[in-house]
Design an enzyme around this catalytic site. Structure first.
Site, PDB file in Angstrom:
ATOM      1  N   GLU A  71       0.832  -1.205   0.000  1.00  0.00           N
ATOM      2  CA  GLU A  71       0.000   0.000   0.000  1.00  0.00           C
ATOM      3  C   GLU A  71       0.868   1.257   0.000  1.00  0.00           C
ATOM      4  O   GLU A  71       0.578   2.221  -0.714  1.00  0.00           O
ATOM      5  CB  GLU A  71      -0.922   0.018   1.234  1.00  0.00           C
ATOM      6  CG  GLU A  71      -1.891  -1.134   1.303  1.00  0.00           C
ATOM      7  CD  GLU A  71      -1.357  -2.328   2.082  1.00  0.00           C
ATOM      8  OE1 GLU A  71      -2.176  -3.108   2.579  1.00  0.00           O
ATOM      9  OE2 GLU A  71      -0.117  -2.478   2.196  1.00  0.00           O
ATOM     10  N   CYS A 103      -0.971   1.120   7.584  1.00  0.00           N
ATOM     11  CA  CYS A 103      -1.306   1.420   6.189  1.00  0.00           C
ATOM     12  C   CYS A 103      -2.707   2.009   6.079  1.00  0.00           C
ATOM     13  O   CYS A 103      -2.938   2.919   5.280  1.00  0.00           O
ATOM     14  CB  CYS A 103      -1.179   0.173   5.324  1.00  0.00           C
ATOM     15  SG  CYS A 103       0.537  -0.295   5.014  1.00  0.00           S
TER      16      CYS A 103
END
Length: 192
Positions: A71, A103
């Site tokens: 991510e 994330c």
């Protein structure tokens, strides 16, 4: 750029079929699968169609001196590729693991920067779904307007067709949906 910050890199075009079959099945417990793959497509306002989208695959970096989740790799790459924050973007992710709390928080901050961006996340598996911190991260994404769902057969086929270097091999759903019903119900319970 600080050495501990993720650095942008180019995404892969496609992944190997065996990599896809190993890393993407809907499983409750996926031992040996420490890598996370993020297949993405970006559509801009002028090109809200899959034919004209920017797409690719990121994988987390696991080097001790340069760790970067998939991510984070995408967010860094996107900021370099699409610096105009007032344009409209439609972004879709297909993840082998759902985002961790860190994330998730970074994605929420990213969405605050890009207010005209819609993000849909289809994940194969829920990462530590029993842990309240991971549940909270998913809820923060949901509250920020992110569409979250477990990958279905259609999603797997879409990934096979667009992100896997299948060399003409036909898509087979065998074993991909093993724990789909449980994971879908668990995600709905978390987001409730």
């Amino acid at each position: 750029m600080e050495p501990w910050r993720p650095s942008p890199r180019n995404p892969m075009d496609r992944i190997d079929p065996n990599t896809f079959r190993f890393h993407f099945p809907n499983l409750l417990y996926a031992s040996g699968r420490k890598l996370c793959y993020l297949c993405f497509q970006v559509e801009t306002e002028d090109y809200f169609s899959c034919d004209d989208s920017d797409r690719g695959v990121f994988r987390n970096k696991v080097h001790p001196w340069a760790r970067c989740h998939a991510e984070q790799c995408f967010l860094s790459w996107f900021r370099d590729q699409y610096p105009y924050r007032d344009e409209y973007y439609n972004v879709t992710w297909f993840l082998s693991w759902s985002p961790c709390p860190t994330c998730a928080e970074e994605v929420v901050e990213f969405l605050e920067e890009y207010r005209n961006l819609t993000l849909s996340i289809f994940t194969s598996r829920l990462y530590y779904f029993w842990d309240p911190n991971y549940q909270e991260g998913l809820c923060k994404l949901w509250d920020a307007g992110v569409q979250l769902d477990i990958m279905s057969c259609d999603d797997f086929k879409h990934c096979w067709d667009n992100f896997v270097d299948h060399k003409g091999m036909r898509f087979q759903r065998r074993n991909l949906l093993k724990d789909y019903d449980f994971l879908a119900a668990e995600l709905q319970e978390i987001l409730r």
